[in-house]
Scaffold this active site. Structure first.
Site, PDB file in Angstrom:
ATOM      1  N   PRO A  79       0.796  -1.233   0.000  1.00  0.00           N
ATOM      2  CA  PRO A  79       0.000   0.000   0.000  1.00  0.00           C
ATOM      3  C   PRO A  79       0.827   1.281   0.000  1.00  0.00           C
ATOM      4  CG  PRO A  79       0.030  -0.951   2.199  1.00  0.00           C
ATOM      5  CD  PRO A  79       0.761  -1.923   1.314  1.00  0.00           C
ATOM      6  N   ASP A 143       9.847  -5.289  -2.837  1.00  0.00           N
ATOM      7  CA  ASP A 143       9.226  -6.004  -1.709  1.00  0.00           C
ATOM      8  C   ASP A 143       8.049  -6.810  -2.263  1.00  0.00           C
ATOM      9  OD1 ASP A 143       8.897  -6.667   0.989  1.00  0.00           O
ATOM     10  OD2 ASP A 143       7.562  -4.981   1.395  1.00  0.00           O
ATOM     11  N   LYS A 192      13.154  -8.686  -1.600  1.00  0.00           N
ATOM     12  CA  LYS A 192      12.650  -9.717  -0.676  1.00  0.00           C
ATOM     13  C   LYS A 192      12.559 -11.042  -1.413  1.00  0.00           C
ATOM     14  CE  LYS A 192       8.209  -9.878   0.292  1.00  0.00           C
ATOM     15  NZ  LYS A 192       7.054  -9.200   0.857  1.00  0.00           N
TER      16      LYS A 192
HETATM   17  C1  LIG Z   1       4.205  -7.005   0.677  1.00  0.00           C
HETATM   18  S1  LIG Z   1       3.448  -5.978  -0.532  1.00  0.00           S
HETATM   19  C2  LIG Z   1       4.540  -4.609  -0.560  1.00  0.00           C
HETATM   20  C3  LIG Z   1       4.451  -3.738   0.659  1.00  0.00           C
HETATM   21  C4  LIG Z   1       5.142  -2.407   0.487  1.00  0.00           C
HETATM   22  N1  LIG Z   1       6.592  -2.559   0.491  1.00  0.00           N
HETATM   23  C5  LIG Z   1       4.776  -1.445   1.587  1.00  0.00           C
HETATM   24  O1  LIG Z   1       5.612  -1.243   2.459  1.00  0.00           O
HETATM   25  O2  LIG Z   1       3.675  -0.891   1.560  1.00  0.00           O
HETATM   26  C6  LIG Z   1       3.810  -6.813  -2.023  1.00  0.00           C
HETATM   27  C7  LIG Z   1       3.225  -6.167  -3.260  1.00  0.00           C
HETATM   28  O3  LIG Z   1       3.832  -6.757  -4.420  1.00  0.00           O
HETATM   29  C8  LIG Z   1       2.917  -6.554  -5.474  1.00  0.00           C
HETATM   30  N2  LIG Z   1       3.291  -7.340  -6.663  1.00  0.00           N
HETATM   31  C9  LIG Z   1       3.316  -8.687  -6.795  1.00  0.00           C
HETATM   32  N3  LIG Z   1       3.654  -9.043  -8.042  1.00  0.00           N
HETATM   33  C10 LIG Z   1       3.877  -7.888  -8.729  1.00  0.00           C
HETATM   34  C11 LIG Z   1       4.243  -7.598 -10.075  1.00  0.00           C
HETATM   35  N4  LIG Z   1       4.436  -8.580 -10.979  1.00  0.00           N
HETATM   36  N5  LIG Z   1       4.374  -6.309 -10.465  1.00  0.00           N
HETATM   37  C12 LIG Z   1       4.149  -5.304  -9.544  1.00  0.00           C
HETATM   38  N6  LIG Z   1       3.797  -5.522  -8.260  1.00  0.00           N
HETATM   39  C13 LIG Z   1       3.658  -6.791  -7.849  1.00  0.00           C
HETATM   40  C14 LIG Z   1       1.594  -6.962  -4.849  1.00  0.00           C
HETATM   41  O4  LIG Z   1       0.509  -6.445  -5.576  1.00  0.00           O
HETATM   42  C15 LIG Z   1       1.730  -6.383  -3.442  1.00  0.00           C
HETATM   43  O5  LIG Z   1       1.051  -5.150  -3.330  1.00  0.00           O
END
Ligand SMILES: C[S@@+](CC[C@H](N)C(=O)[O-])C[C@H]1O[C@@H](n2cnc3c(N)ncnc32)[C@H](O)[C@@H]1O
Length: 236
Positions: A79, A143, A192
């Site tokens: 988010p 992440d 990550k």
């Molecule tokens: C753990 S959350 C990140 C949290 C963020 N670092 C924060 O502190 O608010 C992981 C995010 O990776 C995104 N995600 C996963 N695969 C993705 C992709 N192929 N391209 C862009 N975003 C991706 C997901 O939608 C999710 O919102």
């Protein structure tokens, strides 16, 4: 939640009373930790959108790589708590975040919502945005977390694959059409991963291109989680 699980009869399957009591106790503690754990409370106090802000804060306290004036790309930013930290630590810099999901605006950050980093069109957009700046990037953060399949090995390999996609986007000899350049002056890549069989090979790939690769698990990572962070500095 505990009540719901009780009603589901899950505890009835445990015959030994002391085990049943311990299981309920553990679950109770887990539920309490979810809603009131130190980092969730701190995130609310500091207006961070997620507790994961403290993972980045801890990694930055150790390696001190976020500084004023730098360009940062945050892949999988929703988010937005990492972006909030970046904007705070890097005044007069440029922060670009992207995510598959919608991300509410953050003052001082440029955001690409509904954007998949594996898509060539999105990669072209990232490159275009960076070219409007000085072209090179100082820090790339990932992440990202793909939707879990339930099979930890599959999830681990899928996440490594996503990290590799990002790594290749800024790799020196890459042939990716929309590559951008990571700064050779202490360029940083932080990603990550979920731990598993492919970690060693990925770390070796990264070590070929960075003078330093460190593996760490910040305090804000949940105990049970397999997540680890790879901090890479000194891109060559
Ligand atoms: C753990 S959350 C990140 C949290 C963020 N670092 C924060 O502190 O608010 C992981 C995010 O990776 C995104 N995600 C996963 N695969 C993705 C992709 N192929 N391209 C862009 N975003 C991706 C997901 O939608 C999710 O919102």
């Amino acid at each position: 939640m505990l009540k719901k699980l009780e009603n589901s009869g899950i505890f009835g399957k445990i015959r030994d009373f002391s085990t049943k009591k311990a299981a309920k106790g553990n679950l109770n503690r887990y539920i309490q930790r979810q809603s009131t754990d130190e980092f969730t409370v701190k995130a609310r106090e500091h207006n961070y959108r997620a507790r994961s802000a403290f993972k980045l804060i801890e990694i930055n306290e150790k390696f001190k790589f976020l500084r004023p004036g730098i360009t940062v790309v945050d892949v999988g930013c929703a988010p937005g708590s990492w972006l909030q930290v970046v904007v705070d630590k890097c005044p007069n810099g440029y922060a670009l975040g992207l995510d598959l999901q919608n991300v509410l605006p953050i003052r001082g950050a440029d955001i690409l919502s509904q954007s998949d980093v594996t898509s060539p069109e999105i990669q072209a957009k990232i490159r275009e945005k960076l070219q409007m700046r000085q072209g090179t990037v100082d820090v790339v953060l990932s992440d990202m977390a793909p939707n879990p399949t339930g099979d930890s090995e599959t999830d681990h390999l899928r996440l490594i694959d996503l990290c590799r996609t990002v790594f290749r986007l800024f790799s020196k000899e890459n042939t990716v059409e929309n590559a951008f350049e990571l700064s050779r002056k202490n360029g940083v890549f932080l990603c990550k991963i979920w731990d598993g069989s492919g970690r060693g090979e990925f770390v070796r790939e990264l070590s070929d291109r960075f003078s330093m690769v460190k593996t760490m698990k910040p305090m804000a990572c949940r105990d049970m989680s397999a997540e680890l962070y790879l901090f890479c500095r000194g891109f060559r």
